[in-house]
Design an enzyme around this catalytic site. Structure first.
Site, short mmCIF file in Angstrom:
data_model
loop_
_atom_site.label_atom_id
_atom_site.label_comp_id
_atom_site.label_asym_id
_atom_site.label_seq_id
_atom_site.Cartn_x
_atom_site.Cartn_y
_atom_site.Cartn_z
N ARG A 15 -6.99 -16.50 -3.79
CA ARG A 15 -8.13 -15.50 -3.33
C ARG A 15 -9.17 -15.57 -4.39
O ARG A 15 -9.18 -15.92 -5.44
CB ARG A 15 -7.53 -14.07 -3.05
CG ARG A 15 -7.01 -13.84 -1.95
CD ARG A 15 -6.32 -12.52 -1.79
NE ARG A 15 -5.14 -12.22 -2.85
CZ ARG A 15 -4.46 -11.01 -3.24
NH1 ARG A 15 -4.84 -10.12 -2.40
NH2 ARG A 15 -3.40 -10.89 -4.24
N LYS A 75 -7.26 -10.30 -8.89
CA LYS A 75 -6.08 -9.98 -9.64
C LYS A 75 -6.25 -9.10 -10.82
O LYS A 75 -7.42 -9.36 -11.29
CB LYS A 75 -4.95 -10.77 -9.59
CG LYS A 75 -4.29 -11.62 -8.52
CD LYS A 75 -3.66 -10.42 -7.63
CE LYS A 75 -2.63 -9.98 -8.08
NZ LYS A 75 -1.88 -8.92 -7.42
N TYR A 94 -8.42 -5.51 -8.75
CA TYR A 94 -7.12 -4.78 -8.66
C TYR A 94 -6.53 -4.66 -10.27
O TYR A 94 -6.60 -5.59 -10.83
CB TYR A 94 -6.01 -5.37 -7.91
CG TYR A 94 -6.14 -5.30 -6.30
CD1 TYR A 94 -5.99 -4.14 -5.61
CD2 TYR A 94 -6.42 -6.46 -5.58
CE1 TYR A 94 -6.20 -4.09 -4.25
CE2 TYR A 94 -6.75 -6.35 -4.19
CZ TYR A 94 -6.37 -5.20 -3.67
OH TYR A 94 -6.39 -4.91 -2.17
N HIS A 96 -3.50 -2.02 -11.17
CA HIS A 96 -2.28 -1.67 -11.17
C HIS A 96 -1.78 -1.44 -12.68
O HIS A 96 -0.67 -1.84 -13.13
CB HIS A 96 -1.21 -2.56 -10.50
CG HIS A 96 -1.60 -2.95 -9.04
ND1 HIS A 96 -1.07 -2.23 -7.98
CD2 HIS A 96 -2.01 -3.91 -8.46
CE1 HIS A 96 -1.77 -2.44 -6.86
NE2 HIS A 96 -2.30 -3.61 -7.09
N GLU A 118 -7.12 -0.16 -6.18
CA GLU A 118 -6.04 0.52 -5.54
C GLU A 118 -6.36 2.09 -5.88
O GLU A 118 -5.40 2.56 -5.05
CB GLU A 118 -4.77 0.06 -6.06
CG GLU A 118 -4.38 0.37 -7.59
CD GLU A 118 -5.04 -0.70 -8.55
OE1 GLU A 118 -5.73 -1.62 -8.32
OE2 GLU A 118 -4.79 -0.30 -9.75
N ASP A 270 6.64 -4.87 -4.30
CA ASP A 270 5.35 -4.42 -5.15
C ASP A 270 5.71 -3.21 -5.82
O ASP A 270 5.29 -2.59 -6.94
CB ASP A 270 4.24 -4.79 -4.66
CG ASP A 270 3.57 -3.92 -3.71
OD1 ASP A 270 4.57 -3.19 -2.89
OD2 ASP A 270 2.47 -3.72 -3.33
N1 LIG Z 1 4.36 -7.58 -0.82
C1 LIG Z 1 3.14 -7.61 -0.81
O1 LIG Z 1 2.51 -8.38 -0.77
C2 LIG Z 1 2.28 -6.20 -0.36
C3 LIG Z 1 1.15 -6.29 0.19
C4 LIG Z 1 0.39 -5.19 0.60
C5 LIG Z 1 0.98 -3.97 0.44
N2 LIG Z 1 2.33 -3.95 0.06
C6 LIG Z 1 3.09 -2.78 -0.14
O2 LIG Z 1 3.65 -2.36 1.28
C7 LIG Z 1 4.05 -0.94 1.30
C8 LIG Z 1 3.49 -0.19 2.28
O3 LIG Z 1 2.04 -0.04 2.29
P1 LIG Z 1 1.19 0.87 3.31
O4 LIG Z 1 -0.33 0.61 3.04
O5 LIG Z 1 1.68 0.69 4.65
O6 LIG Z 1 1.65 2.24 2.95
P2 LIG Z 1 1.39 3.49 3.90
O7 LIG Z 1 1.32 4.79 2.75
O8 LIG Z 1 0.31 3.15 4.76
O9 LIG Z 1 2.79 3.77 4.68
C9 LIG Z 1 3.97 4.08 4.08
C10 LIG Z 1 4.79 4.77 5.36
O10 LIG Z 1 6.10 4.87 4.59
C11 LIG Z 1 6.59 6.17 5.01
N3 LIG Z 1 7.65 6.56 4.04
C12 LIG Z 1 7.58 7.07 3.02
N4 LIG Z 1 8.83 7.35 2.31
C13 LIG Z 1 9.83 7.12 3.34
C14 LIG Z 1 11.18 7.23 3.41
N5 LIG Z 1 11.94 7.90 2.31
N6 LIG Z 1 11.65 7.14 4.87
C15 LIG Z 1 11.11 6.72 5.76
N7 LIG Z 1 9.47 6.41 5.63
C16 LIG Z 1 9.16 6.83 4.64
C17 LIG Z 1 5.51 7.13 5.06
O11 LIG Z 1 5.60 8.35 5.98
C18 LIG Z 1 4.42 6.24 5.58
O12 LIG Z 1 4.15 6.25 6.89
C19 LIG Z 1 3.51 -0.65 -0.24
O13 LIG Z 1 4.57 -0.54 -0.96
C20 LIG Z 1 2.39 -1.50 -0.42
O14 LIG Z 1 2.25 -1.49 -1.91
C21 LIG Z 1 2.90 -5.13 -0.40
#
Ligand SMILES: NC(=O)c1ccc[n+]([C@@H]2O[C@H](COP(=O)([O-])OP(=O)(O)OC[C@H]3O[C@@H](n4cnc5c(N)ncnc54)[C@H](O)[C@@H]3O)[C@@H](O)[C@H]2O)c1
Length: 371
Positions: A15, A75, A94, A96, A118, A270
């Site tokens: 990116r 990043k 970002y 972190h 973030e 992450d």
């Molecule tokens: N791997 C990657 O490349 C990448 C990229 C972007 C985001 N992410 C990650 O994806 C994850 C989700 O991000 P998001 O923006 O959708 O978050 P978000 O806050 O929009 O959604 C998270 C959801 O999880 C629910 N939740 C929390 N604890 C819970 C539990 N114990 N049981 C059931 N549900 C629960 C919340 O109520 C919420 O609706 C984050 O960890 C984010 O950092 C990873």
């Protein structure tokens, strides 16, 4: 303002901080942009496009860091980049910092004004500069999950959408926030049977209203998750407890109840992952198998679709980049409490409370450095 766009140097990061369209907006506002040669190539953006947008190309990142008043990246800065930052310079990217003491110390030592994507907030709630990457990762999850379900990839040989006469795959999405909603949208579009689990009734209500009768919504209890995971062909982990490690919703014991060749795509990796058996993987080696279950745990999923991700990120970051350049960081942060929430460090002071708490360092409220 003189703004610099270095080429990202993190492994497999394609990116870029500013697209040519963003450069054109900034130059239209009277600013100048220095772009490192080939900075956008990984996202399919040529040097010629940057020049046409008004950027000046430079050969080496050293020149960008030495001259630019604001550095715009994607990043967090790596060690070599951190050494080039200096007092009075704005870093907008970002960061972190909470899990990264070494970077935190280096940024404080640099004296630079560091604004983390973030932690920028929104009047509507949520984290607007994180959202686009959650959208990308969520939409990518059924795609990579479908691939991992193929026999040659170690999966159980199930087609996500099935065919007439053969049932579609069962997709269970843990967490119905941004990533979970986008994952559900795509999985439904691919013809899968989709169930979303969340502990927030509001999130479930919103999902049901948005996606209609096609999606099943289930309140998150241990019993419900155990039952759904055992029946799933594909589990997508998309929970987030802001600032904290992801809750381990899928235990090691649950794996033995899963179908051999079932797949877990743990987007939440992450934040440590929401399966006990998740550990971070890379795009070059994205999956591994535990107890017959294929795990995909790539921590920077958006990097796989760098071009889409670069444009999505720029859509979110550009308005703030313009505010910082037009007004200067101090006035921009005074005028906008949500951008102010992005200030993590300034002139050796740590201005993000959760980061200070994570490292046991002194916290200085952003307001006090704004004067
Ligand atoms: N791997 C990657 O490349 C990448 C990229 C972007 C985001 N992410 C990650 O994806 C994850 C989700 O991000 P998001 O923006 O959708 O978050 P978000 O806050 O929009 O959604 C998270 C959801 O999880 C629910 N939740 C929390 N604890 C819970 C539990 N114990 N049981 C059931 N549900 C629960 C919340 O109520 C919420 O609706 C984050 O960890 C984010 O950092 C990873």
């Amino acid at each position: 303002m003189l703004i610099g766009v270095p080429k990202e140097i993190k492994d497999n990061e394609f990116r870029v901080g500013l697209t040519p369209a963003s450069v054109a907006e900034l130059t239209h506002h009277g600013h100048s942009v220095l772009a490192e040669k080939s900075a956008g190539l990984g996202s399919g953006l040529s040097d010629g496009e940057y020049v046409a947008a008004g950027a000046t190309l430079v050969d080496a990142p050293q020149e960008i860091f030495a001259r630019a008043e604001m550095i715009v990246k994607v990043k967090e800065p790596l060690v070599a980049e951190r050494k080039r930052l200096r007092r009075g310079q704005i870093l907008y990217t970002y960061l972190h910092l909470a899990p990264d003491l070494a970077q935190t110390k280096d940024l404080l030592a640099s004296g630079a004004t560091c604004i983390a994507y973030e932690t920028v907030t929104s009047p509507h709630g949520g984290l607007p500069l994180l959202t686009p990457m959650s959208e990308v990762a969520g939409r990518l999850a059924p795609q990579v999950g479908a691939h991992a379900l193929e026999k040659a990839q170690g999966g159980r040989g199930v087609l996500l959408g099935g065919v007439p006469g053969v049932p579609a795959a069962e997709v269970v999405i843990l967490g119905g926030g941004v990533a979970g909603t986008h994952a559900a949208t795509i999985a439904l579009g691919m013809g899968a049977n989709v169930t979303v689990v969340d502990k927030s009734n509001e999130a479930l209500q919103r999902l049901a209203a948005q996606l209609g009768a096609g999606v099943r919504t289930v309140y998150a209890t241990r019993a419900a998750i155990a039952e759904l995971v055992a029946r799933a062909d594909l589990v997508i982990g998309a929970v987030l407890a802001p600032g904290a490690a992801a809750p381990k919703l899928v235990t090691r014991a649950m794996l033995s109840t899963m179908k051999p060749g079932a797949v877990i795509v743990d987007i939440a990796i992450d934040q440590g992952g929401c399966c006990e058996t998740s550990k971070p993987t890379t795009h070059s080696n994205p999956t591994y198998v535990v107890d017959g279950v294929v795990h995909y745990c790539v921590a920077n999923m958006p990097g796989a679709v760098a071009r889409t991700s670069t444009f999505a990120l720029n859509n979110a970051t550009l308005p703030f980049a313009l505010a910082l350049a037009d007004k200067g960081w101090k006035q921009a942060l005074k005028d906008d409490v949500h951008l102010r929430a992005g200030l993590n460090a300034h002139d050796g002071k740590l201005t993000c409370k959760p980061v200070a708490e994570a490292h046991g360092l002194v916290y200085t409220p952003a307001e006090s450095v704004l004067g």
